[in-house]
Design a protein around this motif. Structure first.
Motif, PDB file in Angstrom:
ATOM      1  N   ARG A  28       0.824  -1.218   0.000  1.00 41.10           N
ATOM      2  CA  ARG A  28       0.000   0.000   0.000  1.00 41.10           C
ATOM      3  C   ARG A  28       0.851   1.259   0.000  1.00 41.10           C
ATOM      4  N   ASP A  29       1.981   1.243   0.698  1.00 40.43           N
ATOM      5  CA  ASP A  29       2.809   2.443   0.780  1.00 40.43           C
ATOM      6  C   ASP A  29       3.662   2.664  -0.467  1.00 40.43           C
ATOM      7  N   GLN A  30       3.584   1.732  -1.432  1.00 42.75           N
ATOM      8  CA  GLN A  30       4.389   1.858  -2.649  1.00 42.75           C
ATOM      9  C   GLN A  30       3.660   2.585  -3.773  1.00 42.75           C
ATOM     10  N   VAL A  31       2.360   2.814  -3.603  1.00 40.68           N
ATOM     11  CA  VAL A  31       1.578   3.392  -4.694  1.00 40.68           C
ATOM     12  C   VAL A  31       0.499   4.314  -4.142  1.00 40.68           C
ATOM     13  N   LYS A  32       0.290   5.432  -4.817  1.00 43.75           N
ATOM     14  CA  LYS A  32      -0.804   6.324  -4.475  1.00 43.75           C
ATOM     15  C   LYS A  32      -2.084   5.802  -5.147  1.00 43.75           C
ATOM     16  N   VAL A  33      -3.208   5.989  -4.474  1.00 47.57           N
ATOM     17  CA  VAL A  33      -4.486   5.513  -5.004  1.00 47.57           C
ATOM     18  C   VAL A  33      -5.392   6.700  -5.288  1.00 47.57           C
ATOM     19  N   MET A  34      -5.875   6.777  -6.535  1.00 44.63           N
ATOM     20  CA  MET A  34      -6.803   7.836  -6.928  1.00 44.63           C
ATOM     21  C   MET A  34      -8.092   7.183  -7.422  1.00 44.63           C
ATOM     22  N   VAL A  35      -9.244   7.722  -7.013  1.00 44.87           N
ATOM     23  CA  VAL A  35     -10.530   7.147  -7.402  1.00 44.87           C
ATOM     24  C   VAL A  35     -11.398   8.212  -8.046  1.00 44.87           C
ATOM     25  N   GLY A  36     -12.354   7.749  -8.850  1.00 45.55           N
ATOM     26  CA  GLY A  36     -13.280   8.663  -9.504  1.00 45.55           C
ATOM     27  C   GLY A  36     -14.404   7.908 -10.163  1.00 45.55           C
ATOM     28  N   GLY A  37     -15.316   8.658 -10.773  1.00 44.17           N
ATOM     29  CA  GLY A  37     -16.493   8.069 -11.393  1.00 44.17           C
ATOM     30  C   GLY A  37     -17.735   8.799 -10.932  1.00 44.17           C
ATOM     31  N   ALA A  38     -18.818   8.639 -11.692  1.00 40.81           N
ATOM     32  CA  ALA A  38     -20.028   9.415 -11.449  1.00 40.81           C
ATOM     33  C   ALA A  38     -20.538   9.370 -10.012  1.00 40.81           C
ATOM     34  N   PRO A  39     -20.592   8.188  -9.354  1.00 37.55           N
ATOM     35  CA  PRO A  39     -21.159   8.163  -8.007  1.00 37.55           C
ATOM     36  C   PRO A  39     -20.148   8.470  -6.898  1.00 37.55           C
ATOM     37  N   VAL A  40     -18.875   8.580  -7.243  1.00 36.21           N
ATOM     38  CA  VAL A  40     -17.824   8.726  -6.228  1.00 36.21           C
ATOM     39  C   VAL A  40     -17.713  10.188  -5.789  1.00 36.21           C
ATOM     40  N   THR A  41     -17.497  10.387  -4.505  1.00 33.01           N
ATOM     41  CA  THR A  41     -17.341  11.734  -3.950  1.00 33.01           C
ATOM     42  C   THR A  41     -16.038  11.821  -3.169  1.00 33.01           C
ATOM     43  N   GLN A  42     -15.678  13.055  -2.794  1.00 31.33           N
ATOM     44  CA  GLN A  42     -14.492  13.249  -1.963  1.00 31.33           C
ATOM     45  C   GLN A  42     -14.674  12.567  -0.613  1.00 31.33           C
ATOM     46  N   GLY A  43     -15.878  12.653  -0.077  1.00 32.08           N
ATOM     47  CA  GLY A  43     -16.145  11.996   1.200  1.00 32.08           C
ATOM     48  C   GLY A  43     -15.966  10.500   1.129  1.00 32.08           C
ATOM     49  N   PHE A  44     -16.452   9.909   0.041  1.00 31.76           N
ATOM     50  CA  PHE A  44     -16.297   8.462  -0.145  1.00 31.76           C
ATOM     51  C   PHE A  44     -14.821   8.110  -0.270  1.00 31.76           C
ATOM     52  N   ALA A  45     -14.072   8.904  -1.038  1.00 27.01           N
ATOM     53  CA  ALA A  45     -12.638   8.648  -1.210  1.00 27.01           C
ATOM     54  C   ALA A  45     -11.921   8.700   0.138  1.00 27.01           C
ATOM     55  N   SER A  92     -10.947  12.591  -8.034  1.00 27.82           N
ATOM     56  CA  SER A  92     -11.204  13.512  -9.128  1.00 27.82           C
ATOM     57  C   SER A  92     -12.611  13.280  -9.655  1.00 27.82           C
ATOM     58  N   ASP A  93     -13.308  14.388  -9.967  1.00 25.46           N
ATOM     59  CA  ASP A  93     -14.658  14.242 -10.500  1.00 25.46           C
ATOM     60  C   ASP A  93     -14.723  14.449 -12.000  1.00 25.46           C
ATOM     61  N   ASN A  94     -13.577  14.670 -12.655  1.00 24.98           N
ATOM     62  CA  ASN A  94     -13.571  14.746 -14.116  1.00 24.98           C
ATOM     63  C   ASN A  94     -12.158  14.515 -14.628  1.00 24.98           C
ATOM     64  N   ALA A  95     -12.063  14.336 -15.949  1.00 27.89           N
ATOM     65  CA  ALA A  95     -10.794  13.938 -16.544  1.00 27.89           C
ATOM     66  C   ALA A  95      -9.722  15.015 -16.413  1.00 27.89           C
ATOM     67  N   ASN A  96     -10.116  16.275 -16.525  1.00 30.82           N
ATOM     68  CA  ASN A  96      -9.121  17.329 -16.460  1.00 30.82           C
ATOM     69  C   ASN A  96      -8.548  17.466 -15.055  1.00 30.82           C
ATOM     70  N   SER A  97      -9.425  17.436 -14.056  1.00 28.56           N
ATOM     71  CA  SER A  97      -8.914  17.554 -12.696  1.00 28.56           C
ATOM     72  C   SER A  97      -8.097  16.325 -12.299  1.00 28.56           C
ATOM     73  N   ALA A  98      -8.341  15.189 -12.986  1.00 30.00           N
ATOM     74  CA  ALA A  98      -7.564  13.984 -12.692  1.00 30.00           C
ATOM     75  C   ALA A  98      -6.080  14.228 -12.943  1.00 30.00           C
TER      76      ALA A  98
END
Length: 938
Positions: A895-912, A921-927
């Motif tokens: 787990r400490d070897q890689v950063k994890v980024m999540v996204g998608g229509a139902p995903v929120t910052q709170g969920f992350a 990220s909530d869209n491709a550009n902000s990703a």
């Protein structure tokens, strides 16, 4: 032959019948020795010294195989054959590939001295090894058993093994004529090698094949093309089909190994090869094995196409149902035996089946019989519908839909991959869910057919079960609705028609979905729903209006009498979807074309107050208006916390102000939510809240802030770049990417290379800058998904030309990213968009696809050593798997070897935050921005 197999002549007859599409073969791929009386006193050789001796010492292998066959069961149709495999596709080794012996198999690595002119050297050590091994085994066999033909394989796979898969795939675009020439070279060499090896192993004219342990009275071969899962149907017809056909024409008996769900889209091209005798099916990792009911229709299609079938790893309890469903002509069963008692049981099952078949030939219906039965069923279905009271939907009260089907199914903890199939495999569960909603007060229940058209069902290998599934679903819902219906409260059935995971408006993974294919798929689904007795068609969760238009056209053609209900998925409060299309404009367009619609509305929204003005705006069309929202947002474990009471509080302004006609629930809602809605609609028994009427013209504001309800300005249209003589190739590259012009981007890149501009300067100075500009336009609402995808493809066209020049030099990538859509989720639009943006902005991206399990994510991290792991989910029911992957990273100690980024229509910052992700990220550009921040590059 003085064979150790006492019933060999009977087995030979079974095989001759099978090659001619008759009878049943009962075999197994590999032999077992447990409890078997040896056929001869053959001692085992001493243990192998190392893997090199195990695989590449002809004398040791001949002694081992002699012992192995002598101690193996040869009951039923199991063949006495020595497996002389030298790896899958060993023709590649003969042509220069490098052998490596593994614990369980032989690997073949690319030829370090490969050149595009493929030449056969009869004195190559790997070819001499083939002949030495076969001769040593033939000397040991002494006519007691066959020496099997090694698996040489088909041309494209052979070339991929000696050249590299990526290079071959690139050749399909960059030098297709060279590739075709190489395929013919490999085929010519194939026949020369095959004939020489055949002369060593044959018994008279007879021979056996190692792979799948099969026999033929003349030359036979097993053919396959694993790389075909990565190419289009058109490329398959160009680079694979002609050479498979030539093999089938020159070899008397041929069996094609169809390997994995990804290869199924080439089945039609295979069936066009009239000389091909049989097709074997291997489902692949994560799929049920060959005896599963999931594959019955596949087998039927192959048999109907004039080919025999081979079903592998069939268990005893699957055997009789398999035969009952697909018949007993041209069926080769590779069983999963463990001992001879199981063989005897299987033989009895086959005997009983054949006896019953001979005693009751009338039960064996032909196609004409089935067609007549189908006509009768359709007539009976129409008569049944016309015999019911013809009632229009009530207009004097708010109609109540049901809630989420998927959420209710999850409570049963099933292992079924495809929920739509449950109407066939677990009808009692679906019936119970329908009844729960009806008991809660639903006026309208939806059929369990959201993904039940052949495009989505094809992801599960169920594309030929469309009619069965939709008919069963409609009849099941119809029975439940009729059971609860009364004069005062009639109940109705809406046929659920989902959007598919593909779009006709935008090409998201290679090419856009063909409109005619989609229209025909919808016609097939709608016809079955209509025949099953639905009262209306609900085209729902619309994220591409062009897809919806195909569904509407299909409905108008095959079921013109059924009311059409439209429900949209939106991304913005002013009614734009994820593709930037305005649902307001679309409905206006439909009405201008005199399209008859019963209702319009939105579903799958998590913030009801935010969408309240949009719901009111839909009322201006003079149609019924529907709304069925989610139960809020799920937490890290996929659970929803918006209670029935709190959801009704959100809905109350719309109810109180008579803004809707149809109300229900989407993701996360249950019968408890519907029951609470029913109480709100009918606060006093017999007294109902009034629905929206044509005279009602309420406008409700969102309680948080004012919402723009007018359509935004048109997205920036690609402008033709100016072409003064002084414009540089670098600037033309920038403009080409900005405007999504792939050919112009490639041409400008070539000119820049010729001018001596360094690849790194083009990437950093033009490509990343252009993608950044497109991303900003997207962020500002001036560009939508199509513009981003076009720019991404133009960038890739340029990048492909630069990649060879970057090899061997220091990497110019900002960082490496592994990206995939989580388990159970087949959507890839957003994920591919993020991948394109990241790659265009300087990241190295490894895209591992859709429906990715936690184990696959972990292996991809280990194999690729990325800086960031990106996970995407479009469904609230699948986003919970993101936490499973993070937990798996912890368990694997990486787990400490890689950063994890999540996204998608139902995903929120709170969920992350809840699941422990490093970025959201909530869209491709902000990703891109988030990814750079995670690596400290901003």
């Amino acid at each position: 032959m003085q064979t150790w197999k006492s019933n060999l002549e009977e087995t030979k007859k079974h095989y001759i019948d099978w090659w001619n599409h008759k009878g049943i073969i009962l075999n197994m791929w590999e032999h077992f020795q447990e409890g078997v009386k040896p056929h001869a006193d053959i001692p085992a050789p001493p243990p192998y010294r190392d893997l090199n001796q195990r695989w590449f010492d002809p004398q040791w292998r001949a002694e081992y195989l002699d012992w192995y066959v002598a101690h193996s069961s040869l009951m039923a149709d199991m063949l006495p054959v020595a497996n002389t495999q030298l790896g899958p596709g060993s023709l590649a080794a003969i042509l220069g590939g490098v052998f490596e012996g593994g614990e369980d198999t032989i690997w073949i690595h690319p030829d370090p001295n490969y050149s595009d002119d493929i030449v056969f050297n009869p004195q190559h050590p790997n070819y001499l090894l083939h002949k030495e091994l076969l001769k040593a085994c033939k000397a040991k066999a002494q006519g007691h058993y066959y020496v099997g033909m090694p698996d040489l394989m088909e041309g494209l796979d052979v070339l991929a093994a000696i050249k590299g898969t990526d290079k071959v795939l690139l050749d399909t675009v960059m030098q297709p004529e060279v590739l075709e020439h190489q395929m013919q070279q490999i085929n010519d060499i194939y026949f020369q090698v095959f004939d020489e090896l055949y002369d060593i192993i044959r018994e008279g004219d007879e021979m056996a094949f190692c792979y799948f342990s099969s026999w033929a009275p003349g030359k036979m071969s097993k053919l396959q093309s694993d790389i075909s899962t990565m190419i289009s149907v058109d490329d398959y017809r160009r680079f694979v089909q002609p050479f498979i056909r030539e093999q089938c024409q020159k070899i008397d008996y041929t069996l094609y190994h169809l390997d994995g769900v990804g290869a199924m889209h080439h089945l039609d091209a295979l069936l066009e090869i009239k000389e091909l005798n049989a097709i074997q099916w291997t489902p692949g990792v994560g799929e049920p094995q060959g005896g599963s009911p999931k594959w019955y229709d596949l087998y039927k299609k192959i048999l109907a196409g004039g080919k025999s079938i081979m079903a592998c790893w069939v268990t005893l309890d699957e055997l009789r149902p398999l035969l009952d469903n697909i018949g007993g002509d041209g069926v080769h069963i590779e069983m999963d035996f463990h001992n001879e008692q199981e063989v005897e049981q299987a033989m009895k099952i086959v005997d009983d089946f054949q006896t019953a078949r001979s005693l009751h030939p009338a039960d064996m219906k032909d196609d004409a019989d089935r067609e007549v039965e189908e006509i009768i069923r359709r007539v009976e279905s129409r008569e049944s519908r016309s015999s019911r009271d013809s009632r229009a939907f009530p207009s004097d009260r708010i109609m109540l839909l049901d809630g989420a089907m998927g959420t209710m199914i999850q409570q049963y903890h099933l292992n079924e991959n495809c929920n739509d199939m449950l109407v066939v495999t677990k009808p009692d569960i679906i019936r119970e869910i329908h009844r729960k909603y009806l008991e809660a007060g639903s006026d309208i229940i939806e059929t369990n057919t959201f993904n039940a058209q052949r495009i989505s069902l094809g992801d599960y290998g169920l594309q030929d079960r469309v009619r069965d599934i939709n008919l069963a679903a409609a009849r099941l819902a119809r029975q439940c609705a009729d059971e609860f219906s009364s004069t005062n409260k009639p109940r109705f059935v809406a046929g659920s028609i989902g959007p598919t995971s593909r779009t006709t408006s935008v090409a998201t993974s290679g090419e856009s979905l063909d409109e005619q294919i989609l229209r025909e798929a919808y016609k097939e689904q709608i016809q079955a729903l209509a025949d099953g007795g639905v009262d209306a068609l609900l085209i729902e969760t619309i994220f591409d209006v062009r897809n919806a238009e195909m569904a509407i056209e299909a409905a108008q053609e095959v079921a013109p009498a059924l009311p059409i209900m439209l429900s949209f998925s939106v991304s913005t409060a002013d009614g734009h979807n994820m593709l930037g299309q305005s649902i307001i404009d679309f409905v206006s367009h439909l009405l201008s074309q005199n399209t008859k619609l019963y209702s319009v509305g939105i579903n799958c929204v998590s913030d009801v107050p935010l969408m309240t003005p949009l719901v009111c705006q839909l009322a201006s069309f003079g149609l019924k208006v529907s709304l069925y929202p989610n139960a809020g947002m799920p937490d890290g474990n996929g659970r929803y916390h918006k209670t029935p009471e709190s959801l009704v509080v959100d809905l109350w302004p719309l109810l109180e102000n008579h803004c809707i006609n149809i109300l229900g629930g989407c993701c996360g809602t249950t019968d408890a939510h519907i029951r609470m809605m029913a109480k709100a609609i009918e606060p006093i028994p017999g007294i109902f809240l009034s629905p929206l009427s044509p005279q009602t013209n309420k406008v409700l504001a969102a309680p948080t802030k004012s919402i723009q309800t007018t359509a935004p300005s048109e997205p920036d249209k690609p402008s033709e770049p100016e072409k003064p003589t002084s414009i540089t190739p670098e600037e033309r590259l920038f403009q080409a990417i900005l405007n999504g012009k792939s050919e112009e981007a490639a041409a400008a890149t070539k000119e820049a290379i010729a001018k001596g501009i360094a690849p790194a300067d083009l990437i950093n100075g033009q490509m990343i800058r252009a993608m950044g500009e497109v991303g900003q336009r997207f962020q500002d609402g001036k560009a939508f998904v199509p513009q981003l995808l076009m720019a991404g493809r133009a960038m890739k066209a340029a990048l492909e030309l630069l990649k060879p020049m970057l090899s061997g030099s220091a990497s110019t990538a900002i960082g490496k990213v592994v990206i995939g859509t989580v388990k159970g989720d087949l959507h890839d639009i957003g994920k591919n968009l993020v991948a394109s943006m990241l790659e265009g902005c300087g990241f190295e991206v490894v895209n591992i696809g859709i429906d990715v399990s936690a184990d696959t994510f972990i292996q991809a991290v280990k194999d690729n050593q990325p800086d960031i792991l990106c996970m995407s989910a479009l469904l609230t029911t699948t986003m919970g798997y993101m936490k499973e992957v993070i937990d798996a990273l912890e368990a694997a100690g990486i787990r400490d070897q890689v950063k994890v980024m999540v996204g998608g229509a139902p995903v929120t910052q709170g969920f992350a935050d809840e699941i422990g992700a490093d970025g959201y990220s909530d869209n491709a550009n902000s990703a891109v921005t988030v990814a750079k921040q995670l690596l400290g590059r901003l």
